[in-house]
Design an enzyme around this catalytic site. Structure first.
Site, short mmCIF file in Angstrom:
data_model
loop_
_atom_site.label_atom_id
_atom_site.label_comp_id
_atom_site.label_asym_id
_atom_site.label_seq_id
_atom_site.Cartn_x
_atom_site.Cartn_y
_atom_site.Cartn_z
N LYS A 203 44.94 -74.19 -50.36
CA LYS A 203 44.11 -73.76 -49.24
C LYS A 203 42.97 -74.74 -49.03
O LYS A 203 42.65 -75.56 -49.91
CB LYS A 203 43.55 -72.36 -49.48
CG LYS A 203 42.54 -72.27 -50.62
CD LYS A 203 42.01 -70.86 -50.77
CE LYS A 203 40.88 -70.83 -51.80
NZ LYS A 203 40.33 -69.49 -52.00
N ARG A 205 38.81 -74.96 -47.48
CA ARG A 205 37.61 -74.15 -47.21
C ARG A 205 36.66 -74.93 -46.31
O ARG A 205 36.45 -76.13 -46.48
CB ARG A 205 36.92 -73.80 -48.52
CG ARG A 205 35.70 -72.92 -48.38
CD ARG A 205 35.03 -72.67 -49.72
NE ARG A 205 35.88 -71.91 -50.61
CZ ARG A 205 35.95 -70.58 -50.62
NH1 ARG A 205 35.23 -69.87 -49.78
NH2 ARG A 205 36.74 -69.95 -51.48
N THR A 236 35.34 -60.12 -47.72
CA THR A 236 35.80 -59.68 -46.40
C THR A 236 37.32 -59.57 -46.32
O THR A 236 37.85 -59.03 -45.35
CB THR A 236 35.33 -60.64 -45.30
OG1 THR A 236 35.85 -61.95 -45.56
CG2 THR A 236 33.80 -60.70 -45.25
N GLY A 238 39.59 -61.88 -45.91
CA GLY A 238 40.31 -62.85 -45.07
C GLY A 238 41.20 -63.78 -45.87
O GLY A 238 42.36 -64.02 -45.51
#
Length: 323
Positions: A203, A205, A236, A238
């Site tokens: 991923k 960021r 959150t 996400g």
């Protein structure tokens, strides 16, 4: 160790609970076979906090338990004031218990002119009068070095892995780290879950946008497997919801999310309820409600906290809890 034995040796052990999560304080007290020390705590009209203990604390081995849900700053300030009151009341030793360590994600400078707020929290606790800190699953191990005194870093992994072992077929499990940085934790899980295969999500960021992460692709074979997706905390939701989508696209069967600290801010409940995960497993280091969820399981952290308090009070070994 019987409860009776604990009570016989409890002359100086006193447990204090902040207002953020009184249910956790009561649960820990029950595990220890004692009562939470009666405390008067109230807010003044301008938001200032007042605390007074209703019993003498002189010479006590004091344990101050406070959870840190929203509004986090209020509860942190309340814990600092409780510690200060104990120090001025001549408590012999003060242990601050923070199951969820506040500001843990601000543990280093990513760029110039940024604070290291996790270190500041440790300094505040020390200045207030804390002799020792207990926390569960710190965001990074280095936070242990921020406090000038003993830090007991407890782990919720046995609680979570026992639940997974009792409720899922381990022959088809794959342990998934949400990023490359948590692979070491995932390896420990994999060993406990019968040498399960590993995978992780690659991923990126955005350093300029808080809580903004893009899950790109899965590294590892997850096809047809029940994936246990790990993280120390979910805010959150996400990042984790995106990771579930990536795993599904890669052919994963069921996806189980396991996290120690369910912060669950803002849209988290909606995201996680509809992301396609079969179950979200968390602990009650923060106050939790299953209302509005159809896939949330909350496991109690009180037994672990109580055992830790007992070992500290008896000058035993906290390390033995994990051996």
């Amino acid at each position: 160790m019987s409860t009776t034995h604990w009570i016989d040796n409890q002359k100086n052990l006193m447990l204090f609970s902040g207002r953020a999560h009184p249910e956790l304080g009561e649960a820990v007290a029950r595990e220890l076979g004692i009562e939470v020390t009666p405390t008067t705590a109230r807010d003044f009209a301008n938001g200032e906090i007042f605390v007074r203990f209703e019993e003498s604390v002189r010479g006590s081995d004091a344990f101050v338990l406070q959870s840190h849900p929203q509004p986090l700053n209020n509860w942190l300030m309340e814990q600092l004031i409780m510690i200060d009151a104990l120090k001025r009341g001549s408590a012999k030793r003060i242990t601050a218990i923070l199951p969820f360590y506040p500001y843990a994600r601000q543990d280093k400078k990513h760029r110039g002119r940024e604070p290291i707020s996790a270190r500041l929290v440790a300094d505040l606790l020390k200045t207030a009068g804390a002799d020792r800190i207990v926390s569960v699953d710190l965001h990074t191990d280095q936070i242990q070095g921020f406090f000038d005194g003993p830090v007991d870093h407890m782990h919720a992994m046995p609680i979570l892995t026992d639940y997974v072992k009792a409720n899922y077929n381990l022959d088809n499990i794959c342990v998934v780290s949400p990023d490359a940085g948590r692979v070491k934790v995932a390896e420990k899980w994999a060993n406990v879950l019968g040498d399960a295969p590993l995978a992780f999500i690659h991923k990126t960021r955005d350093v300029d946008v808080a809580n903004k992460v893009t899950a790109n692709r899965v590294v590892g074979d997850v096809k047809g497997r029940t994936c246990v997706l790990l993280d120390d905390m979910i805010d959150t939701g996400g990042t984790i919801a995106g990771a579930v989508g990536v795993l599904r696209e890669a052919g994963a069967g069921d996806v189980i999310i396991a996290t120690t600290h369910g912060v669950f801010s803002g849209p988290a409940r909606e995201r996680l309820s509809s992301c396609g995960a079969r179950e979200i497993i968390t602990t009650d280091t923060l106050p939790q409600s299953t209302e509005g969820w159809d896939n949330l399981t909350v496991l109690p952290i009180a037994p672990l906290v109580a055992k830790t308090i007992h070992e500290i009070f008896e000058n035993g070994s906290v390390t033995t809890l994990f051996e």
